[in-house]
Write a protein that holds these residues in place. Structure first.
Motif, short mmCIF file in Angstrom:
data_model
loop_
_atom_site.label_atom_id
_atom_site.label_comp_id
_atom_site.label_asym_id
_atom_site.label_seq_id
_atom_site.Cartn_x
_atom_site.Cartn_y
_atom_site.Cartn_z
N UNK A 1 0.81 -1.22 0.00
CA UNK A 1 0.00 0.00 0.00
C UNK A 1 0.84 1.26 0.00
N UNK A 2 2.12 1.11 -0.31
CA UNK A 2 2.99 2.28 -0.33
C UNK A 2 3.75 2.29 -1.65
N UNK A 3 2.98 2.53 -2.71
CA UNK A 3 3.57 2.50 -4.05
C UNK A 3 3.79 3.90 -4.61
N UNK A 4 3.43 4.91 -3.82
CA UNK A 4 3.56 6.29 -4.29
C UNK A 4 4.92 6.89 -3.94
N UNK A 5 5.79 6.08 -3.34
CA UNK A 5 7.13 6.57 -2.95
C UNK A 5 8.18 5.95 -3.86
N UNK A 6 9.25 6.68 -4.12
CA UNK A 6 10.33 6.10 -4.92
C UNK A 6 11.15 5.14 -4.07
N UNK A 7 11.92 4.25 -4.72
CA UNK A 7 12.86 3.42 -3.95
C UNK A 7 13.85 4.32 -3.22
N UNK A 8 14.38 3.82 -2.13
CA UNK A 8 15.35 4.61 -1.36
C UNK A 8 16.64 4.77 -2.16
N UNK A 9 17.08 6.01 -2.42
CA UNK A 9 18.36 6.19 -3.12
C UNK A 9 19.52 5.66 -2.27
N UNK A 10 20.52 5.11 -2.93
CA UNK A 10 21.69 4.61 -2.21
C UNK A 10 22.32 5.74 -1.39
N UNK A 11 22.26 6.97 -1.90
CA UNK A 11 22.85 8.10 -1.19
C UNK A 11 22.18 8.32 0.16
N UNK A 12 20.88 8.04 0.25
CA UNK A 12 20.17 8.19 1.52
C UNK A 12 20.67 7.19 2.54
N UNK A 13 20.90 5.96 2.08
CA UNK A 13 21.40 4.93 3.00
C UNK A 13 22.81 5.28 3.46
N UNK A 14 23.60 5.82 2.55
CA UNK A 14 24.97 6.22 2.95
C UNK A 14 24.92 7.36 3.95
N UNK A 15 23.97 8.26 3.76
CA UNK A 15 23.82 9.37 4.71
C UNK A 15 23.42 8.83 6.08
N UNK A 16 22.50 7.89 6.10
CA UNK A 16 22.07 7.30 7.38
C UNK A 16 23.26 6.62 8.07
N UNK A 17 24.02 5.88 7.28
CA UNK A 17 25.19 5.18 7.84
C UNK A 17 26.19 6.18 8.39
#
Ligand code: SF4
Length: 362
Positions: free
Chosen positions: A265-281
């Motif tokens: 039910x959450x198809x209106x969002x884009x996949x998480x960019x790799x850059x976001x995961x790197x920022x989180x890390x």
């Protein structure tokens, strides 16, 4: 062990009778109040007479041998094979569920395979799996099946792994985590409003479970945060989440930032960019966490285990495969001697990235 009362049905003990004639299930914080024949929110626990039964004992949506890194667990017997299975239903209702066909199933359509705890343990041993994982859906809702399987596995020297959202009450929590050897607990967000709106749950019980597992058990713990664009990926939330992990669980608990893919039910969002995961890390590492990973994307640095003291790459991964292993036989860095937290053996397993579906039912 309690005797089975009908095929697929199994007695349970975490419930109590209410004065209005209903019976309340006490397995998870939902506390479903059931009249005769009614099922709980998770669908697999049902009132039968004046008790609650588990309707999926011994039944599975399928079995598969996976790399342990896929659970994800990066510090628990790296490189080994794990026999993975799930049942049906779930006690949360995450709009982004990546296993929604299983978690929302009304059991009979997906529970095609079956195995007793003893058959599961024997199959894991025969296939050379070092562990059995309760995954795909949450073992909290099939607690009795998971615990009996963990007991059967221990008798054969096979370990067990719980992949769970940690949404469980204290008593069943103590029983489950007394029997499993490792857990990956989802911390879906650090925002109670997110849990309420997106998952139909609450944050506090999950935090309690994380602290309980880390401080009250010997179960090895890793944590996963699925990062969803626009919902839980702000610097502020990632900062608060990682500070809480360090402050309440310790700097040694590995944290996996996993990529979201539009689903259910959450198809209106884009996949998480790799850059976001790197920022989180980067936020987690800057706050002092020793082991932060990215998942569901290829990122050589974000998949590697580094020595927290000197920065030496200790376990170099390519996806679910181990490319290089530099831990010494005691689980220490060969360069500076610092211990790496985890459950390690002298050598890693050699299962690699393979995924092998297995049929157990005769
Ligand atoms: S385990 Fe299932 S039946 Fe029991 S309280 Fe939770 S959702 Fe309700």
């Amino acid at each position: 062990m309690v005797a089975e009362i009908a095929p697929g049905l199994h007695p349970t003990r975490y419930w109590h009778a209410l004065s209005d004639g209903r019976v309340q299930c006490d397995v998870c914080p939902r506390g479903c109040r059931l009249r005769e024949g009614q099922r709980g929110f998770c669908f697999v626990r049902r009132r039968r007479g004046n008790a609650v039964v588990l309707t999926t004992y011994g039944r599975s949506s399928g079995f598969c041998v996976d790399p342990i890194e896929k659970k994800p667990l990066n510090h628990f017997l790296p490189g080994t094979a794990v026999l993975s299975f799930g049942t049906a239903g779930c006690n949360l209702a995450c709009k982004f569920c990546q296993n929604w066909d299983i978690s929302t199933s009304r059991e009979t359509d997906t529970l095609a395979d079956a195995a007793s705890p003893e058959e599961l343990a024997a199959t894991a041993e025969r296939l050379g799996c070092r562990s059995v994982a309760f995954t795909y859906n949450d073992p909290v809702i099939f607690l009795e099946y998971a615990v009996d399987t963990a007991i059967a596995c221990r008798a054969r020297g096979i370990k067990t792994v719980a992949v769970t959202a940690g949404y469980v009450c204290p008593e069943p929590r103590a029983e489950l985590f007394a029997h499993v050897d490792a857990a990956n607990v989802d911390l879906k967000s650090f925002n109670d409003d997110f849990y309420r709106r997106i998952c139909s749950g609450r944050l506090a019980p999950v935090l309690e479970t994380l602290e309980y597992v880390r401080h009250e058990t010997t179960c090895w713990l890793e944590v996963t945060n699925l990062v969803i664009p626009g919902l839980n990926d702000s610097n502020e939330e990632l900062d608060a989440l990682t500070r809480w992990v360090i402050g309440h669980l310790g700097e040694d608990v590995p944290l996996h930032f996993s990529a979201f893919h539009p689903d259910y039910r959450l198809r209106d969002r884009p996949p998480t960019p790799a850059a976001t995961l790197r920022r989180a890390r980067a936020i987690a590492l800057a706050n002092g966490l020793r082991h932060a990973y990215v998942g569901n994307v290829r990122d050589p640095e974000g998949e590697t285990t580094f020595c927290h003291a000197c920065g030496e790459p200790l376990i170099v991964r390519d996806g679910y495969a181990i490319d290089a292993w530099r831990l010494d036989p005691t689980g220490r860095c060969p360069r500076c001697g610092a211990a790496c937290a985890g459950v390690f053996e002298e050598h890693p397993g050699d299962w690699g990235p393979r995924r092998l579906p297995v049929r157990i039912a005769r």
